[in-house]
Design a protein around this motif. Structure first.
Motif, PDB file in Angstrom:
ATOM      1  N   ASP A 202       0.873  -1.168   0.000  1.00  0.00           N
ATOM      2  CA  ASP A 202       0.000   0.000   0.000  1.00  0.00           C
ATOM      3  C   ASP A 202       0.915   1.223   0.000  1.00  0.00           C
ATOM      4  O   ASP A 202       2.071   1.151   0.432  1.00  0.00           O
ATOM      5  N   ILE A 203       0.429   2.366  -0.481  1.00  0.00           N
ATOM      6  CA  ILE A 203       1.278   3.561  -0.510  1.00  0.00           C
ATOM      7  C   ILE A 203       1.265   4.294   0.822  1.00  0.00           C
ATOM      8  O   ILE A 203       2.302   4.597   1.393  1.00  0.00           O
TER       9      ILE A 203
ATOM     10  N   MET B 251       2.728  -1.824  -6.311  1.00  0.00           N
ATOM     11  CA  MET B 251       2.009  -0.870  -5.486  1.00  0.00           C
ATOM     12  C   MET B 251       0.508  -1.132  -5.668  1.00  0.00           C
ATOM     13  O   MET B 251       0.019  -1.215  -6.798  1.00  0.00           O
ATOM     14  N   LEU B 252      -0.189  -1.263  -4.551  1.00  0.00           N
ATOM     15  CA  LEU B 252      -1.639  -1.482  -4.567  1.00  0.00           C
ATOM     16  C   LEU B 252      -2.266  -0.389  -3.718  1.00  0.00           C
ATOM     17  O   LEU B 252      -2.035  -0.340  -2.508  1.00  0.00           O
ATOM     18  N   THR B 253      -3.037   0.495  -4.331  1.00  0.00           N
ATOM     19  CA  THR B 253      -3.512   1.662  -3.600  1.00  0.00           C
ATOM     20  C   THR B 253      -4.842   2.168  -4.115  1.00  0.00           C
ATOM     21  O   THR B 253      -5.269   1.841  -5.233  1.00  0.00           O
TER      22      THR B 253
ATOM     23  N   ASP C 181       6.194   4.939   4.564  1.00  0.00           N
ATOM     24  CA  ASP C 181       5.156   4.751   3.547  1.00  0.00           C
ATOM     25  C   ASP C 181       5.599   3.729   2.502  1.00  0.00           C
ATOM     26  O   ASP C 181       6.757   3.304   2.467  1.00  0.00           O
ATOM     27  N   GLY C 182       4.652   3.340   1.639  1.00  0.00           N
ATOM     28  CA  GLY C 182       4.928   2.302   0.658  1.00  0.00           C
ATOM     29  C   GLY C 182       5.980   2.678  -0.360  1.00  0.00           C
ATOM     30  O   GLY C 182       6.742   1.823  -0.825  1.00  0.00           O
ATOM     31  N   LEU C 183       6.060   3.954  -0.721  1.00  0.00           N
ATOM     32  CA  LEU C 183       7.050   4.388  -1.695  1.00  0.00           C
ATOM     33  C   LEU C 183       8.466   4.255  -1.136  1.00  0.00           C
ATOM     34  O   LEU C 183       9.371   3.772  -1.819  1.00  0.00           O
ATOM     35  N   LYS C 184       8.645   4.664   0.112  1.00  0.00           N
ATOM     36  CA  LYS C 184       9.955   4.523   0.734  1.00  0.00           C
ATOM     37  C   LYS C 184      10.297   3.045   0.922  1.00  0.00           C
ATOM     38  O   LYS C 184      11.455   2.624   0.725  1.00  0.00           O
TER      39      LYS C 184
ATOM     40  N   PHE D  86       1.657  -1.408 -10.736  1.00  0.00           N
ATOM     41  CA  PHE D  86       0.876  -0.389 -10.040  1.00  0.00           C
ATOM     42  C   PHE D  86      -0.589  -0.729 -10.273  1.00  0.00           C
ATOM     43  O   PHE D  86      -1.076  -0.681 -11.406  1.00  0.00           O
ATOM     44  N   LEU D  87      -1.278  -1.100  -9.195  1.00  0.00           N
ATOM     45  CA  LEU D  87      -2.673  -1.524  -9.280  1.00  0.00           C
ATOM     46  C   LEU D  87      -3.544  -0.698  -8.353  1.00  0.00           C
ATOM     47  O   LEU D  87      -3.086  -0.249  -7.295  1.00  0.00           O
TER      48      LEU D  87
END
Length: 224
Positions: free
Chosen positions: A54-55, A80-82, A61-64, A101-102
């Motif tokens: 999740d982001i 990434m699922l967000t 967070d998910g990006l980091k 990316f979903l």
């Protein structure tokens, strides 16, 4: 069996996603995490094939987390699922090396297809995300096409052939079958292509192939 680490700060979401994945006999959730730091730790401990992130999560967070996982364990695919499909999130995720990316609002079949694609060494964007990616460069297609053509000019004819197949959504195994070579040879080609294009992942390389006119359709929408 595709081994997956699932990270989301909402227990209800994790339970729902786990139920969807359990419907596929070829996928196993080996660990769960409620924040990004725990996701990185679980990835290091279990060495899964795919990490589903999740982001927006606490602690990290998910990006980091995606950046950390790609740095520490580059062989692991990151998806990434967000619920958030803003262009800035998409651009940052792909720039950090995510292979998928979903959107949580998407069809569950997209989730399963995405996991299989990324585990197979390919990439996967939900159709809505692919449309956003296209929209990002639709206003400057001419200049982007010229830049992309200059980039692929650095490749040998064989590497361009591999890039075209990669851009068409084929996995390493599929490309090997098309070219009558072993999969290890394709992996070597792909690694060289990414380096010469300055691409972080297969999605970026596929977009370059699309912009240069090597392939048609939407870049990276489906890699199966």
């Amino acid at each position: 069996m595709i081994r997956v680490v699932l990270a989301d700060d909402e227990a209800m979401i994790r339970a729902g996603v786990s139920a969807i994945l359990a419907a596929d006999a070829g996928i196993e959730v080996v660990a769960e995490a409620a924040d990004g730091r725990a996701a990185v730790e679980q990835a290091r401990a279990t060495r899964p094939d795919v990490v589903l992130l999740d982001i927006r999560m606490p602690v990290m967070d998910g990006l980091k987390a995606a950046e950390e996982i790609r740095r520490l364990l580059p062989e692991i695919g990151v998806i990434m699922l967000t619920t958030f499909g803003e262009d800035t999130y998409i651009e940052r995720a792909l720039g950090l090396g995510a292979s998928g990316f979903l959107l949580k609002s998407g069809d569950p079949r997209e989730l399963l297809a995405g996991i299989h694609a990324v585990a197979d060494g390919a990439a996967f964007l939900s159709p809505k995300v692919a449309q956003r990616v296209i929209a990002r460069f639709s206003g400057s297609q001419v200049s982007r096409a010229e830049e992309a053509k200059a980039l692929i000019g650095k490749l040998t004819p064989r590497e361009q052939e591999v890039l075209a197949l990669l851009g068409s959504g084929l996995s390493n195994a599929d490309i090997a079958g098309k070219l009558f070579v072993v999969e290890g040879t394709v992996k070597a080609y792909v690694s060289t292509i990414l380096n010469r294009l300055g691409a972080r992942n297969r999605v970026q390389a596929a977009i370059t192939a699309y912009e240069a006119g090597l392939v048609g359709g939407e870049p990276g929408e489906s890699s199966r």
